[in-house]
Design a protein around this motif. Sequence first.
Motif, PDB file in Angstrom:
ATOM      1  N   THR A  27      -0.824 -10.808 -27.554  1.00  0.00           N
ATOM      2  CA  THR A  27      -1.057 -11.993 -28.383  1.00  0.00           C
ATOM      3  C   THR A  27      -2.086 -12.865 -27.532  1.00  0.00           C
ATOM      4  O   THR A  27      -2.918 -13.508 -28.183  1.00  0.00           O
ATOM      5  CB  THR A  27       0.261 -12.613 -28.912  1.00  0.00           C
ATOM      6  N   ASN A 111      -2.171 -21.186 -34.054  1.00  0.00           N
ATOM      7  CA  ASN A 111      -3.011 -19.708 -33.778  1.00  0.00           C
ATOM      8  C   ASN A 111      -4.482 -20.744 -34.105  1.00  0.00           C
ATOM      9  O   ASN A 111      -4.887 -21.093 -34.778  1.00  0.00           O
ATOM     10  CB  ASN A 111      -2.821 -18.889 -34.881  1.00  0.00           C
ATOM     11  N   ARG A 121      -2.736 -18.789 -29.180  1.00  0.00           N
ATOM     12  CA  ARG A 121      -1.955 -18.176 -30.368  1.00  0.00           C
ATOM     13  C   ARG A 121      -0.509 -18.397 -30.014  1.00  0.00           C
ATOM     14  O   ARG A 121       0.150 -17.228 -30.276  1.00  0.00           O
ATOM     15  CB  ARG A 121      -2.506 -16.848 -30.623  1.00  0.00           C
ATOM     16  N   ASP A 124       1.788 -17.202 -33.200  1.00  0.00           N
ATOM     17  CA  ASP A 124       2.218 -15.647 -33.208  1.00  0.00           C
ATOM     18  C   ASP A 124       3.077 -15.477 -32.216  1.00  0.00           C
ATOM     19  O   ASP A 124       3.667 -14.454 -32.324  1.00  0.00           O
ATOM     20  CB  ASP A 124       0.696 -14.862 -33.286  1.00  0.00           C
ATOM     21  N   LYS A 128       6.107 -13.992 -33.741  1.00  0.00           N
ATOM     22  CA  LYS A 128       6.165 -12.425 -33.942  1.00  0.00           C
ATOM     23  C   LYS A 128       6.390 -11.579 -32.671  1.00  0.00           C
ATOM     24  O   LYS A 128       7.187 -10.770 -32.458  1.00  0.00           O
ATOM     25  CB  LYS A 128       4.696 -12.193 -34.423  1.00  0.00           C
TER      26      LYS A 128
END
Length: 285
Positions: A27, A111, A121, A124, A128
């Motif tokens: 990421t 982000n 980011r 994320d 995530k």
Amino acid sequence: MESKPTETSSSKMFGGYNKRYKHYSPTLGCSMNFHIYFPPPPSPSHKLPVLYWLSGLTCTDENFIAKSGAQRVASSEGIALVTPDTSPRGLNVEGEADSWDFGVGAGFYLNATQEKWKNWRMYDYVVKELPKLLTENFPQLDPSRASIFGHSMGGHGALTIYLKNLDKYKSVSAFAPIVNPINCAWGQKAFTNYLGGNKADWEDYDATCLISKFTDVSATILIDQGEDDKFLHDQQLLPHKFEEACRKANVPLLLRLQPGYDHSYYFIATFIDDHILHHSQALKL
């Protein structure tokens, strides 16, 4: 390219372990560190709920683990603490370390949309990548039972991430959070650089703006704010703007103003037990 986390340090504390890990983050495009405090599990098959801590400006994954004293109650409540870093590191983007409140150590849990800062980011990464990494590599954890809290910039991160992901987190709390960044110098500097000049885009990362959109918040939001906090008086934190927005949206908020306390980890350590118990109650429902 995705690498499994490698353990780089381990220290026993209150019957459990502080463990630090390093991994490559697809990421963010760089190597990252994070900490997990594993409390002693009640039984070998028992999966531990996860409480994410997001730190503030200039911090790494280490400050909270070393200074908060959170492990005592996390151990007795059986909650794993997960502490990521505050930004990508080692990318050598021009200007990334020029100021303490932007760039390295200042990811603002968003982000970025501007090309120069495309690796920033952290939203994320926290929402995530990290939960997926925990699920795949730590069978003793149950990331489906998670809550989130943080301090200052990390309080901003915790509140915005929670409000946009009510299905992923059971509860939220914060110490001296930046709750209305579009109206303070820290937020305006970060958002201009990371997100560009369109202020409508900024509102997506502002807890005071978001609260009116997410009125189905049922768990009480807990915020502690020191009354002697320099940044409160410098108009960087603006808790009363958030309080007013919660009142209008009928969202339950417990905002506690703590006389004499500043912005430091002395303040956090004083009230950390209340926050862990706040989350423990939600995680066990």
